[in-house]
Motif scaffolding. Structure first.
Motif, PDB file in Angstrom:
ATOM      1  N   UNK A  15       0.750  -1.247   0.000  1.00 10.27           N
ATOM      2  CA  UNK A  15       0.000   0.000   0.000  1.00 10.27           C
ATOM      3  C   UNK A  15       0.780   1.296   0.000  1.00 10.27           C
ATOM      4  N   UNK A  16       2.040   1.274  -0.385  1.00 10.01           N
ATOM      5  CA  UNK A  16       2.839   2.500  -0.374  1.00 10.01           C
ATOM      6  C   UNK A  16       2.234   3.629  -1.189  1.00 10.01           C
ATOM      7  N   UNK A  17       1.883   3.349  -2.422  1.00  8.49           N
ATOM      8  CA  UNK A  17       1.298   4.382  -3.284  1.00  8.49           C
ATOM      9  C   UNK A  17      -0.090   4.768  -2.787  1.00  8.49           C
ATOM     10  N   UNK A  18      -0.860   3.789  -2.345  1.00  7.76           N
ATOM     11  CA  UNK A  18      -2.201   4.079  -1.809  1.00  7.76           C
ATOM     12  C   UNK A  18      -2.120   5.024  -0.618  1.00  7.76           C
ATOM     13  N   UNK A  33      -8.714   2.955  -2.740  1.00  4.63           N
ATOM     14  CA  UNK A  33      -8.875   1.514  -2.563  1.00  4.63           C
ATOM     15  C   UNK A  33      -7.710   0.815  -3.237  1.00  4.63           C
ATOM     16  N   UNK A  34      -7.027  -0.041  -2.486  1.00  2.00           N
ATOM     17  CA  UNK A  34      -5.930  -0.821  -3.042  1.00  2.00           C
ATOM     18  C   UNK A  34      -6.320  -2.279  -3.145  1.00  2.00           C
ATOM     19  N   UNK A  35      -5.981  -2.911  -4.269  1.00  2.00           N
ATOM     20  CA  UNK A  35      -6.242  -4.341  -4.418  1.00  2.00           C
ATOM     21  C   UNK A  35      -4.943  -5.083  -4.720  1.00  2.00           C
ATOM     22  N   UNK A  36      -4.862  -6.296  -4.185  1.00  2.22           N
ATOM     23  CA  UNK A  36      -3.720  -7.172  -4.399  1.00  2.22           C
ATOM     24  C   UNK A  36      -4.207  -8.610  -4.245  1.00  2.22           C
ATOM     25  N   UNK A  37      -3.431  -9.548  -4.741  1.00  2.00           N
ATOM     26  CA  UNK A  37      -3.791 -10.961  -4.615  1.00  2.00           C
ATOM     27  C   UNK A  37      -3.443 -11.546  -3.250  1.00  2.00           C
ATOM     28  N   UNK A  38      -2.597 -10.862  -2.492  1.00  2.00           N
ATOM     29  CA  UNK A  38      -2.055 -11.414  -1.256  1.00  2.00           C
ATOM     30  C   UNK A  38      -2.794 -10.947   0.001  1.00  2.00           C
ATOM     31  N   UNK A  39      -3.418 -11.883   0.743  1.00  2.00           N
ATOM     32  CA  UNK A  39      -4.039 -11.505   2.016  1.00  2.00           C
ATOM     33  C   UNK A  39      -3.027 -10.920   3.002  1.00  2.00           C
ATOM     34  N   UNK A  40      -1.791 -11.386   2.975  1.00  2.00           N
ATOM     35  CA  UNK A  40      -0.765 -10.848   3.876  1.00  2.00           C
ATOM     36  C   UNK A  40      -0.453  -9.397   3.533  1.00  2.00           C
ATOM     37  N   UNK A  41      -0.412  -9.076   2.246  1.00  5.31           N
ATOM     38  CA  UNK A  41      -0.173  -7.689   1.850  1.00  5.31           C
ATOM     39  C   UNK A  41      -1.343  -6.804   2.260  1.00  5.31           C
ATOM     40  N   UNK A  42      -2.559  -7.290   2.129  1.00  2.00           N
ATOM     41  CA  UNK A  42      -3.736  -6.521   2.553  1.00  2.00           C
ATOM     42  C   UNK A  42      -3.657  -6.241   4.051  1.00  2.00           C
ATOM     43  N   UNK A  43      -3.307  -7.254   4.821  1.00  4.08           N
ATOM     44  CA  UNK A  43      -3.206  -7.081   6.273  1.00  4.08           C
ATOM     45  C   UNK A  43      -2.141  -6.045   6.631  1.00  4.08           C
ATOM     46  N   UNK A  44      -0.980  -6.144   6.000  1.00  2.00           N
ATOM     47  CA  UNK A  44       0.104  -5.198   6.303  1.00  2.00           C
ATOM     48  C   UNK A  44      -0.251  -3.789   5.828  1.00  2.00           C
ATOM     49  N   UNK A  45      -0.812  -3.675   4.640  1.00  2.00           N
ATOM     50  CA  UNK A  45      -1.222  -2.366   4.121  1.00  2.00           C
ATOM     51  C   UNK A  45      -2.240  -1.716   5.053  1.00  2.00           C
ATOM     52  N   UNK A  46      -3.189  -2.507   5.543  1.00  9.71           N
ATOM     53  CA  UNK A  46      -4.216  -1.987   6.448  1.00  9.71           C
ATOM     54  C   UNK A  46      -3.594  -1.529   7.766  1.00  9.71           C
ATOM     55  N   UNK A  47      -2.643  -2.304   8.285  1.00  9.52           N
ATOM     56  CA  UNK A  47      -1.944  -1.918   9.518  1.00  9.52           C
ATOM     57  C   UNK A  47      -1.198  -0.601   9.344  1.00  9.52           C
ATOM     58  N   UNK A  48      -0.462  -0.488   8.250  1.00  8.45           N
ATOM     59  CA  UNK A  48       0.337   0.721   8.011  1.00  8.45           C
ATOM     60  C   UNK A  48      -0.553   1.946   7.838  1.00  8.45           C
ATOM     61  N   UNK A  49      -1.679   1.789   7.144  1.00  9.04           N
ATOM     62  CA  UNK A  49      -2.604   2.913   6.970  1.00  9.04           C
ATOM     63  C   UNK A  49      -3.196   3.321   8.324  1.00  9.04           C
ATOM     64  N   UNK A  50      -3.560   2.332   9.135  1.00  6.21           N
ATOM     65  CA  UNK A  50      -4.130   2.628  10.456  1.00  6.21           C
ATOM     66  C   UNK A  50      -3.105   3.333  11.348  1.00  6.21           C
ATOM     67  N   UNK A  51      -1.852   2.883  11.303  1.00 10.32           N
ATOM     68  CA  UNK A  51      -0.792   3.518  12.094  1.00 10.32           C
ATOM     69  C   UNK A  51      -0.634   4.989  11.736  1.00 10.32           C
ATOM     70  N   UNK A  52      -0.924   5.336  10.492  1.00 15.56           N
ATOM     71  CA  UNK A  52      -0.783   6.708  10.016  1.00 15.56           C
ATOM     72  C   UNK A  52      -2.096   7.491  10.077  1.00 15.56           C
ATOM     73  N   UNK A  53      -3.141   6.855  10.592  1.00 16.63           N
ATOM     74  CA  UNK A  53      -4.429   7.530  10.726  1.00 16.63           C
ATOM     75  C   UNK A  53      -5.119   7.804   9.408  1.00 16.63           C
ATOM     76  N   UNK A  54      -4.817   7.004   8.394  1.00 14.30           N
ATOM     77  CA  UNK A  54      -5.401   7.225   7.064  1.00 14.30           C
ATOM     78  C   UNK A  54      -6.704   6.440   6.927  1.00 14.30           C
ATOM     79  N   UNK A  55      -7.788   7.059   7.354  1.00 16.16           N
ATOM     80  CA  UNK A  55      -9.097   6.412   7.303  1.00 16.16           C
ATOM     81  C   UNK A  55      -9.681   6.397   5.886  1.00 16.16           C
ATOM     82  N   UNK A  56      -9.037   7.107   4.963  1.00 18.16           N
ATOM     83  CA  UNK A  56      -9.524   7.176   3.585  1.00 18.16           C
ATOM     84  C   UNK A  56      -8.800   6.189   2.662  1.00 18.16           C
ATOM     85  N   UNK A  57      -8.081   5.224   3.245  1.00 18.47           N
ATOM     86  CA  UNK A  57      -7.422   4.173   2.456  1.00 18.47           C
ATOM     87  C   UNK A  57      -7.919   2.823   2.941  1.00 18.47           C
TER      88      UNK A  57
END
Length: 80
Positions: A15-18, A33-57
């Motif tokens: 989710x870097x670009x997202x 909205x970011x899409x990827x085939x990997x559930x692990x990438x979705x989980x990590x992207x969601x964690x990183x967005x939450x850590x940064x307070x990005x509720x719009x990602x």
């Protein structure tokens, strides 16, 4: 004119670009909205967005060749 209201990041990875776009355009009301085939990438992207307070990602597992979104769901599509 103006900022896109909805952006799709195809093949978003962790989710870097997202997150960049969500942060840059959060004051414009843009949803990313970011899409990827990997559930692990979705989980990590969601964690990183939450850590940064990005509720719009948000992130989800989806095949770019079999997307469930209706036509014209996004103002801008990013893929690289």
């Amino acid at each position: 004119g103006g900022a896109p209201k909805t952006i799709l990041d195809v093949g978003c990875g962790i989710g870097g670009t997202s997150r960049y776009l969500a942060n840059k355009l959060k004051d414009k009301g843009t949803q990313v909205t970011g899409i990827t085939l990997s559930p692990k990438q979705v989980a990590r992207a969601s964690e990183l967005a939450a850590e940064r307070g990005l509720t719009n990602a948000k992130f989800q597992v989806m095949d770019a060749l079999k997307m469930d979104f209706p036509d014209n769901s996004f103002d801008l599509v990013w893929g690289c």
